[in-house]
Motif scaffolding. Structure first.
Motif, PDB file in Angstrom:
ATOM      1  N   HIS A  36      14.070  36.532   7.545  1.00 32.61           N
ATOM      2  CA  HIS A  36      15.215  37.290   8.061  1.00 32.61           C
ATOM      3  C   HIS A  36      15.054  38.793   7.836  1.00 32.61           C
ATOM      4  O   HIS A  36      15.977  39.563   8.131  1.00 32.61           O
ATOM      5  CB  HIS A  36      16.506  36.805   7.400  1.00 32.61           C
ATOM      6  CG  HIS A  36      16.790  35.352   7.625  1.00 32.61           C
ATOM      7  ND1 HIS A  36      17.128  34.844   8.857  1.00 32.61           N
ATOM      8  CD2 HIS A  36      16.765  34.308   6.769  1.00 32.61           C
ATOM      9  CE1 HIS A  36      17.314  33.540   8.757  1.00 32.61           C
ATOM     10  NE2 HIS A  36      17.104  33.182   7.502  1.00 32.61           N
ATOM     11  N   LYS A  37      13.894  39.223   7.318  1.00 29.88           N
ATOM     12  CA  LYS A  37      13.689  40.630   7.006  1.00 29.88           C
ATOM     13  C   LYS A  37      12.392  41.138   7.631  1.00 29.88           C
ATOM     14  O   LYS A  37      11.419  40.401   7.799  1.00 29.88           O
ATOM     15  CB  LYS A  37      13.617  40.844   5.480  1.00 29.88           C
ATOM     16  CG  LYS A  37      14.944  40.626   4.764  1.00 29.88           C
ATOM     17  CD  LYS A  37      15.956  41.702   5.126  1.00 29.88           C
ATOM     18  CE  LYS A  37      17.247  41.551   4.352  1.00 29.88           C
ATOM     19  NZ  LYS A  37      18.221  42.613   4.720  1.00 29.88           N
ATOM     20  N   ALA A  71      10.064  45.181   7.866  1.00 32.68           N
ATOM     21  CA  ALA A  71       9.931  46.480   7.199  1.00 32.68           C
ATOM     22  C   ALA A  71       9.478  47.514   8.208  1.00 32.68           C
ATOM     23  O   ALA A  71       8.494  47.312   8.920  1.00 32.68           O
ATOM     24  CB  ALA A  71       8.942  46.399   6.047  1.00 32.68           C
ATOM     25  N   HIS A 117       7.960  48.652  -1.835  1.00 35.96           N
ATOM     26  CA  HIS A 117       7.848  47.210  -1.605  1.00 35.96           C
ATOM     27  C   HIS A 117       6.395  46.767  -1.787  1.00 35.96           C
ATOM     28  O   HIS A 117       5.462  47.471  -1.398  1.00 35.96           O
ATOM     29  CB  HIS A 117       8.317  46.870  -0.188  1.00 35.96           C
ATOM     30  CG  HIS A 117       8.386  45.405   0.090  1.00 35.96           C
ATOM     31  ND1 HIS A 117       9.432  44.622  -0.334  1.00 35.96           N
ATOM     32  CD2 HIS A 117       7.528  44.570   0.741  1.00 35.96           C
ATOM     33  CE1 HIS A 117       9.228  43.376   0.048  1.00 35.96           C
ATOM     34  NE2 HIS A 117       8.073  43.307   0.703  1.00 35.96           N
ATOM     35  N   ASP A 158      10.417  36.586   3.682  1.00 33.91           N
ATOM     36  CA  ASP A 158      11.818  36.329   3.994  1.00 33.91           C
ATOM     37  C   ASP A 158      11.956  36.521   5.501  1.00 33.91           C
ATOM     38  O   ASP A 158      11.998  37.647   5.989  1.00 33.91           O
ATOM     39  CB  ASP A 158      12.721  37.313   3.241  1.00 33.91           C
ATOM     40  CG  ASP A 158      14.194  37.107   3.545  1.00 33.91           C
ATOM     41  OD1 ASP A 158      14.522  36.369   4.493  1.00 33.91           O
ATOM     42  OD2 ASP A 158      15.029  37.713   2.834  1.00 33.91           O
ATOM     43  N   PRO A 168      16.596  44.039  11.030  1.00 30.10           N
ATOM     44  CA  PRO A 168      16.892  43.673   9.632  1.00 30.10           C
ATOM     45  C   PRO A 168      15.851  44.259   8.681  1.00 30.10           C
ATOM     46  O   PRO A 168      15.149  43.536   7.949  1.00 30.10           O
ATOM     47  CB  PRO A 168      16.849  42.143   9.661  1.00 30.10           C
ATOM     48  CG  PRO A 168      15.849  41.833  10.737  1.00 30.10           C
ATOM     49  CD  PRO A 168      16.057  42.892  11.790  1.00 30.10           C
ATOM     50  N   ALA A 169      15.734  45.575   8.695  1.00 28.32           N
ATOM     51  CA  ALA A 169      14.685  46.261   7.940  1.00 28.32           C
ATOM     52  C   ALA A 169      15.100  46.458   6.485  1.00 28.32           C
ATOM     53  O   ALA A 169      16.268  46.756   6.198  1.00 28.32           O
ATOM     54  CB  ALA A 169      14.376  47.610   8.589  1.00 28.32           C
ATOM     55  N   ILE A 170      14.131  46.324   5.599  1.00 25.48           N
ATOM     56  CA  ILE A 170      14.398  46.534   4.185  1.00 25.48           C
ATOM     57  C   ILE A 170      14.560  48.027   3.907  1.00 25.48           C
ATOM     58  O   ILE A 170      14.077  48.873   4.661  1.00 25.48           O
ATOM     59  CB  ILE A 170      13.264  45.965   3.308  1.00 25.48           C
ATOM     60  CG1 ILE A 170      11.937  46.685   3.603  1.00 25.48           C
ATOM     61  CG2 ILE A 170      13.141  44.456   3.491  1.00 25.48           C
ATOM     62  CD1 ILE A 170      10.816  46.315   2.639  1.00 25.48           C
ATOM     63  N   THR A 197      15.078  52.074  13.455  1.00 30.17           N
ATOM     64  CA  THR A 197      15.587  50.735  13.175  1.00 30.17           C
ATOM     65  C   THR A 197      16.772  50.349  14.046  1.00 30.17           C
ATOM     66  O   THR A 197      17.293  49.237  13.928  1.00 30.17           O
ATOM     67  CB  THR A 197      15.970  50.595  11.689  1.00 30.17           C
ATOM     68  OG1 THR A 197      16.814  51.694  11.301  1.00 30.17           O
ATOM     69  CG2 THR A 197      14.721  50.596  10.809  1.00 30.17           C
TER      70      THR A 197
END
Length: 334
Positions: free
Chosen positions: A322-323, A325, A258, A320, A250-252, A39
């Motif tokens: 802005h995200k 995974a 999830h 989202d 911007p990884a969850i 990431t």
């Protein structure tokens, strides 16, 4: 270093069980460490990325060495992919409490988690360094391996099965991996595993004079280079390492839990590709660790496939926008 519960060893079967636990622990650290590494935005945080790559490579070597010892004792290694969030095999913990591990993107929480996994029984306090009191209720993997080594030393030569399902540096990690055919080899392997994780009791360096894992995580966490000095400890925290925690996808966190069924098709497809490559890698490694040497090359290719799929996933926005995974590391039997 990793903390495990310690039981007396009196039989080869108990030693085999302990080695299987060690294999599962070494394998279980890889998804959290790889997620943090993957990431990082390309072209940024080079010193941190290099440290994380070296740690993940050494964890793979430790896994193979533990499997070599288990094979030499007549056992059959089996990788068991863990679930995240959740405990690693062996009930790792601090102060008697089990440590729940998460899959976290590159950032201070991920580095703190790495330190929590790798913490020595007595971390060395360097100038400027502040650490919590040393845990007292759990045992480190160093102590775990010491107990295992003490038992293995008592075994007769006939207990060892030379050349049984061994992986060496002609197949994987040139110059770093070796076969285990007797107690002397097993003792050397244990020394490598312990030294690279926690360093020496009076030094942060491992047997090859490189920083042990705990202190590499600490360098990234503190954004400072641990430098040789004339301090009583022989090292001090010095110049900035050059960490920029803003340079990250911007990884969850915890993508395993999830619900991707409600995400865009591109994100779902990327996760499916990640899981397929990860599952194929696990299956190939299991076969390779149990004597099918041809599967090692397949496992390496699947590692590359996983990396490529992870890159796709990290560029596929979720609902989202802005995200994203990264890979969820979900094993599915193929």
């Amino acid at each position: 270093m990793i903390r495990l519960q310690l039981s007396p060893i009196t039989t080869v079967q108990q030693a085999q069980a302990m080695l299987q636990t060690a294999i599962n622990v070494e394998f279980g650290t890889l998804p959290p460490y790889l997620y943090a590494q993957l990431t990082i935005l390309p072209g940024t945080n080079a010193p941190a990325a290099a440290r994380l790559r070296s740690i993940t490579h050494q964890e793979m070597i430790h896994l193979c060495l533990a499997a070599n010892i288990l094979n030499a004792l007549g056992g059959s290694p089996k990788l068991q992919p863990p679930k995240y969030p959740g405990p690693l095999p062996g009930d790792i913990g601090h102060d008697g409490k089990v440590l729940t591990l998460h899959i976290l993107p590159f950032g201070k929480p991920a580095m703190q988690q790495g330190m929590n996994i790798e913490i020595p029984v007595d971390p060395i306090e360097f100038p400027q360094l502040e650490l919590a009191a040393s845990p007292t209720k759990a045992v480190t993997i160093g102590q775990f391996y010491d107990a295992l080594d003490a038992y293995l030393k008592t075994l007769p030569a006939t207990a060892w099965q030379a050349n049984r399902n061994q992986i060496d540096d002609k197949q994987f990690f040139p110059g770093q991996l070796f076969a285990v055919n007797n107690y002397a080899d097993a003792h050397k392997a244990i020394q490598v595993i312990v030294s690279e994780g926690e360093g020496a009791s009076t030094s942060p360096l491992d047997f090859s004079n490189e920083l042990a894992h705990f202190y590499r995580f600490e360098e990234i966490f503190r954004n400072q280079v641990l430098t040789a000095s004339d301090s009583p400890q022989g090292f001090s925290w010095g110049a900035p390492l050059g960490v920029d925690y803003a340079k990250v996808f911007p990884a969850i966190a915890d993508p395993q839990v999830h619900d991707f069924s409600k995400e865009p098709a591109a994100a779902r497809m990327a996760q499916d590709a990640c899981n397929k490559a990860y599952s194929a890698m696990v299956d190939a490694l299991n076969l390779a660790l149990n004597g099918d040497a041809a599967q090692l090359g397949i496992a390496v290719r699947k590692m590359f496939d996983l990396r490529m799929a992870a890159i796709e996933a990290l560029h596929a926005p979720l609902n989202d926008k802005h995200k994203v995974a990264g890979p969820a590391f979900i094993y599915k039997k193929i």
